[in-house]
Design a protein around this motif. Structure first.
Motif, mmCIF file in Angstrom:
data_model
loop_
_atom_site.group_PDB
_atom_site.id
_atom_site.type_symbol
_atom_site.label_atom_id
_atom_site.label_comp_id
_atom_site.label_asym_id
_atom_site.label_seq_id
_atom_site.Cartn_x
_atom_site.Cartn_y
_atom_site.Cartn_z
ATOM 1 N N HIS A 1 0.320 -1.355 0.350
ATOM 2 C CA HIS A 1 -0.253 -0.322 -0.127
ATOM 3 C C HIS A 1 0.997 1.313 -0.108
ATOM 4 O O HIS A 1 2.078 1.326 1.264
ATOM 5 C CB HIS A 1 -1.178 -0.007 1.056
ATOM 6 C CG HIS A 1 -2.083 -0.940 1.105
ATOM 7 N ND1 HIS A 1 -2.976 -0.876 0.934
ATOM 8 C CD2 HIS A 1 -1.551 -2.286 1.864
ATOM 9 C CE1 HIS A 1 -3.668 -1.841 0.916
ATOM 10 N NE2 HIS A 1 -2.156 -2.762 1.764
ATOM 11 N N ILE A 2 0.840 1.993 -1.011
ATOM 12 C CA ILE A 2 1.398 3.285 -1.084
ATOM 13 C C ILE A 2 0.512 4.461 -1.360
ATOM 14 O O ILE A 2 -1.121 4.231 -1.839
ATOM 15 C CB ILE A 2 2.553 3.727 -2.072
ATOM 16 C CG1 ILE A 2 1.637 3.088 -3.039
ATOM 17 C CG2 ILE A 2 3.526 2.678 -1.583
ATOM 18 C CD1 ILE A 2 2.461 3.525 -4.613
ATOM 19 N N SER A 3 0.114 5.899 -0.242
ATOM 20 C CA SER A 3 -0.719 6.440 -0.333
ATOM 21 C C SER A 3 -0.712 7.433 -1.950
ATOM 22 O O SER A 3 -1.776 8.052 -2.449
ATOM 23 C CB SER A 3 -0.360 7.864 0.201
ATOM 24 O OG SER A 3 0.665 8.920 0.038
ATOM 25 N N GLU A 4 -0.150 7.856 -2.682
ATOM 26 C CA GLU A 4 0.455 7.870 -4.384
ATOM 27 C C GLU A 4 2.005 7.067 -4.510
ATOM 28 O O GLU A 4 2.581 7.127 -4.137
ATOM 29 C CB GLU A 4 0.183 9.683 -4.012
ATOM 30 C CG GLU A 4 1.092 10.249 -3.803
ATOM 31 C CD GLU A 4 0.804 11.686 -3.829
ATOM 32 O OE1 GLU A 4 0.273 12.384 -4.480
ATOM 33 O OE2 GLU A 4 1.344 12.488 -3.205
ATOM 34 N N MET A 5 1.161 7.371 -6.178
ATOM 35 C CA MET A 5 2.571 6.763 -7.086
ATOM 36 C C MET A 5 3.673 7.082 -6.811
ATOM 37 O O MET A 5 4.445 6.177 -6.498
ATOM 38 C CB MET A 5 2.357 6.263 -8.132
ATOM 39 C CG MET A 5 3.134 5.953 -9.365
ATOM 40 S SD MET A 5 3.904 4.092 -8.794
ATOM 41 C CE MET A 5 1.986 2.923 -9.814
ATOM 42 N N PHE A 6 3.708 8.101 -6.362
ATOM 43 C CA PHE A 6 5.158 8.923 -6.447
ATOM 44 C C PHE A 6 6.042 9.487 -5.262
ATOM 45 O O PHE A 6 6.879 9.408 -5.162
ATOM 46 C CB PHE A 6 5.084 10.793 -7.135
ATOM 47 C CG PHE A 6 4.660 10.871 -8.566
ATOM 48 C CD1 PHE A 6 5.419 10.391 -9.535
ATOM 49 C CD2 PHE A 6 3.550 11.400 -8.753
ATOM 50 C CE1 PHE A 6 5.125 10.086 -10.592
ATOM 51 C CE2 PHE A 6 3.003 10.837 -10.205
ATOM 52 C CZ PHE A 6 3.856 10.577 -11.061
ATOM 53 N N ARG A 7 5.376 8.525 -4.668
ATOM 54 C CA ARG A 7 5.882 8.184 -3.000
ATOM 55 C C ARG A 7 6.843 6.602 -2.703
ATOM 56 O O ARG A 7 8.045 7.003 -2.664
ATOM 57 C CB ARG A 7 5.413 8.369 -2.110
ATOM 58 C CG ARG A 7 4.431 8.911 -1.464
ATOM 59 C CD ARG A 7 4.530 10.231 -0.830
ATOM 60 N NE ARG A 7 4.865 11.518 -1.911
ATOM 61 C CZ ARG A 7 6.386 12.018 -1.881
ATOM 62 N NH1 ARG A 7 7.407 12.219 -0.597
ATOM 63 N NH2 ARG A 7 6.390 13.005 -2.678
ATOM 64 N N LEU A 8 7.182 6.159 -3.974
ATOM 65 C CA LEU A 8 7.752 5.094 -4.216
ATOM 66 C C LEU A 8 8.434 5.387 -5.851
ATOM 67 O O LEU A 8 9.234 4.884 -5.625
ATOM 68 C CB LEU A 8 6.639 3.936 -5.187
ATOM 69 C CG LEU A 8 7.466 2.553 -5.041
ATOM 70 C CD1 LEU A 8 8.096 1.965 -4.230
ATOM 71 C CD2 LEU A 8 6.090 1.056 -4.816
ATOM 72 N N VAL A 9 7.792 5.329 -6.631
ATOM 73 C CA VAL A 9 8.589 6.413 -7.790
ATOM 74 C C VAL A 9 8.396 7.363 -8.570
ATOM 75 O O VAL A 9 7.414 7.356 -8.443
ATOM 76 C CB VAL A 9 7.901 4.866 -9.113
ATOM 77 C CG1 VAL A 9 8.081 3.554 -8.155
ATOM 78 C CG2 VAL A 9 6.622 5.009 -9.122
ATOM 79 N N ARG A 10 9.506 7.258 -9.384
ATOM 80 C CA ARG A 10 9.177 8.764 -10.215
ATOM 81 C C ARG A 10 8.989 8.864 -11.682
ATOM 82 O O ARG A 10 8.673 8.925 -12.254
ATOM 83 C CB ARG A 10 10.313 9.654 -9.976
ATOM 84 C CG ARG A 10 10.688 10.460 -8.824
ATOM 85 C CD ARG A 10 9.322 11.551 -8.407
ATOM 86 N NE ARG A 10 9.330 12.264 -6.586
ATOM 87 C CZ ARG A 10 9.066 13.191 -6.525
ATOM 88 N NH1 ARG A 10 7.593 13.702 -7.672
ATOM 89 N NH2 ARG A 10 8.906 13.486 -5.154
ATOM 90 N N GLY A 11 10.111 8.122 -12.066
ATOM 91 C CA GLY A 11 10.396 7.749 -13.774
ATOM 92 C C GLY A 11 9.327 6.335 -14.404
ATOM 93 O O GLY A 11 9.423 6.186 -13.570
ATOM 94 N N THR A 12 9.507 7.035 -15.628
ATOM 95 C CA THR A 12 8.452 5.985 -15.992
ATOM 96 C C THR A 12 9.410 3.818 -16.095
ATOM 97 O O THR A 12 8.579 3.423 -15.323
ATOM 98 C CB THR A 12 8.693 5.237 -17.648
ATOM 99 O OG1 THR A 12 7.559 7.443 -17.973
ATOM 100 C CG2 THR A 12 7.363 4.724 -18.096
ATOM 101 N N GLN A 13 11.045 4.437 -16.257
ATOM 102 C CA GLN A 13 11.568 2.941 -15.909
ATOM 103 C C GLN A 13 11.150 2.460 -14.509
ATOM 104 O O GLN A 13 11.180 1.476 -14.530
ATOM 105 C CB GLN A 13 12.201 3.057 -17.010
ATOM 106 C CG GLN A 13 13.696 2.091 -16.264
ATOM 107 C CD GLN A 13 13.015 0.830 -17.882
ATOM 108 O OE1 GLN A 13 12.642 1.764 -18.856
ATOM 109 N NE2 GLN A 13 12.403 -0.368 -17.314
ATOM 110 N N HIS A 14 11.720 3.204 -13.899
ATOM 111 C CA HIS A 14 10.923 2.649 -11.921
ATOM 112 C C HIS A 14 10.525 2.237 -11.987
ATOM 113 O O HIS A 14 9.706 1.044 -11.594
ATOM 114 C CB HIS A 14 11.456 4.176 -11.410
ATOM 115 C CG HIS A 14 12.868 4.757 -10.891
ATOM 116 N ND1 HIS A 14 13.090 5.740 -10.436
ATOM 117 C CD2 HIS A 14 14.172 4.266 -12.099
ATOM 118 C CE1 HIS A 14 14.574 5.773 -10.202
ATOM 119 N NE2 HIS A 14 14.710 5.441 -11.669
ATOM 120 N N ILE A 15 8.782 2.950 -12.692
ATOM 121 C CA ILE A 15 7.243 2.352 -12.144
ATOM 122 C C ILE A 15 7.492 0.807 -13.106
ATOM 123 O O ILE A 15 7.101 -0.565 -12.345
ATOM 124 C CB ILE A 15 6.434 2.703 -13.255
ATOM 125 C CG1 ILE A 15 5.672 4.055 -12.750
ATOM 126 C CG2 ILE A 15 5.128 2.232 -12.928
ATOM 127 C CD1 ILE A 15 5.124 5.599 -12.769
#
Length: 307
Positions: free
Chosen positions: A66-80
């Motif tokens: 669980h994360i509050s929003e995606m950018f807490r975990l990743v930033r760039g497309t390749q990271h996702i």
């Protein structure tokens, strides 16, 4: 099945209050929280962050991240895409509770090939690119604003607690033997404010100056892909080649940038080595390559000048 909560802030001046609110409203049952140390940079690949790696080690098939929003975990497309591949490999579910990705099942795979659904991949790339564009524009506007303020003689940051009018008196009193604690009481400020005013007079500063200049600290810069491609085929010393090899690739449309962490002197060496991209000396100038080098030059020029 366990509910694993991941939290992160980018600077030690930020708090997780907003994330806490979003996750509390989600009503997660018996959450197991993994929170990065304050200031863990978003530029560090998620799979290299200590607490997220600990989360993956702890997780078992069927658990939910669980994360509050995606950018807490990743930033760039390749990271996702990298994170989604690992979650799929470990058979972990992902729940995002706020933001543009909250209504999407990012773990959806094709039933026969097992690959990420093309529609999901398209939406991930589109939304991530939009997020990167927004952050880049904010960074450019902030930089332009700071440059404009500096041109007018203004400096950013908080105003010192000890005003310029009082600084000379504080420094004179300190040299004459007045203690930092006494000066703080006299002027109604913290000891830290007094230490800032007399920083270059402190014993540790004088000792450091006698020992020589402080070592350079690594800086992370985005190197355009065309510059990185050129440098990979150039003659580099071992330190330069190691810094290039450890760079993190960030996809941007049809191209990419390489996030390289190195001391400023290495970035300047990289810039000097890719001089041929500007053309001259019998070499043709390719506009796209020249533009990429100028872009990298602009980023390197923001670093503190070398000795």
């Amino acid at each position: 099945m366990a509910n694993l909560v991941y939290k992160r802030v980018s600077t030690d001046q930020q708090s997780t209050a907003r994330q806490d609110l979003v996750l509390a409203e989600a009503g997660i049952e018996d959450p197991i929280v993994f929170e990065e140390d304050p200031g863990t940079s978003s530029r560090l690949h998620p799979l290299q962050r200590p607490k997220f790696r600990e989360l993956l080690t702890y997780a078992r098939p069927g658990d939910t991240v669980h994360i509050s929003e995606m950018f807490r975990l990743v930033r760039g497309t390749q990271h996702i895409l990298d994170v989604l591949d690992v979650l799929h490999r470990d058979r972990l579910a992902l729940r995002i509770h706020d933001g543009a990705f909250s209504a999407m099942d990012l773990t959806a795979r094709h039933p026969r090939t097992g690959e990420l659904l093309s529609t999901v991949k398209f939406m991930v790339q589109t939304l991530a690119a939009a997020g990167e564009l927004q952050r880049d524009l904010q960074r450019e506007l902030t930089y332009d604003g700071l440059r404009a303020a500096e041109a007018k003689g203004n400096k950013g940051g908080r105003r010192p607690a000890v005003t310029a009018a009082k600084t000379d008196g504080v420094r004179t009193a300190y040299v004459e033997g007045r203690s930092i604690a006494a000066l703080a009481r006299d002027h109604g400020v913290s000891r830290g404010a007094i230490r800032t005013a007399v920083a270059d007079l402190l014993p540790e500063h004088v000792a450091a100056a006698e020992e020589g200049p402080a070592p350079e600290l690594p800086v992370t810069l985005d190197m355009p892909g065309k510059v990185a491609d050129f440098l990979r085929s150039a003659e580099l010393d071992p330190g330069e080649r190691a810094a290039l090899a450890q760079g993190v690739t960030v996809r941007r449309g049809q191209g990419y940038t390489l996030r390289v962490t190195a001391v400023p002197s290495v970035h300047r060496q990289f810039l000097a080595r890719c001089q041929p991209l500007d053309g001259g000396h019998g070499l043709p100038a390719v506009p796209a390559q020249r533009k990429a080098r100028r872009e990298y030059e602009n980023r390197v020029s923001t670093l503190t000048p070398g000795p």
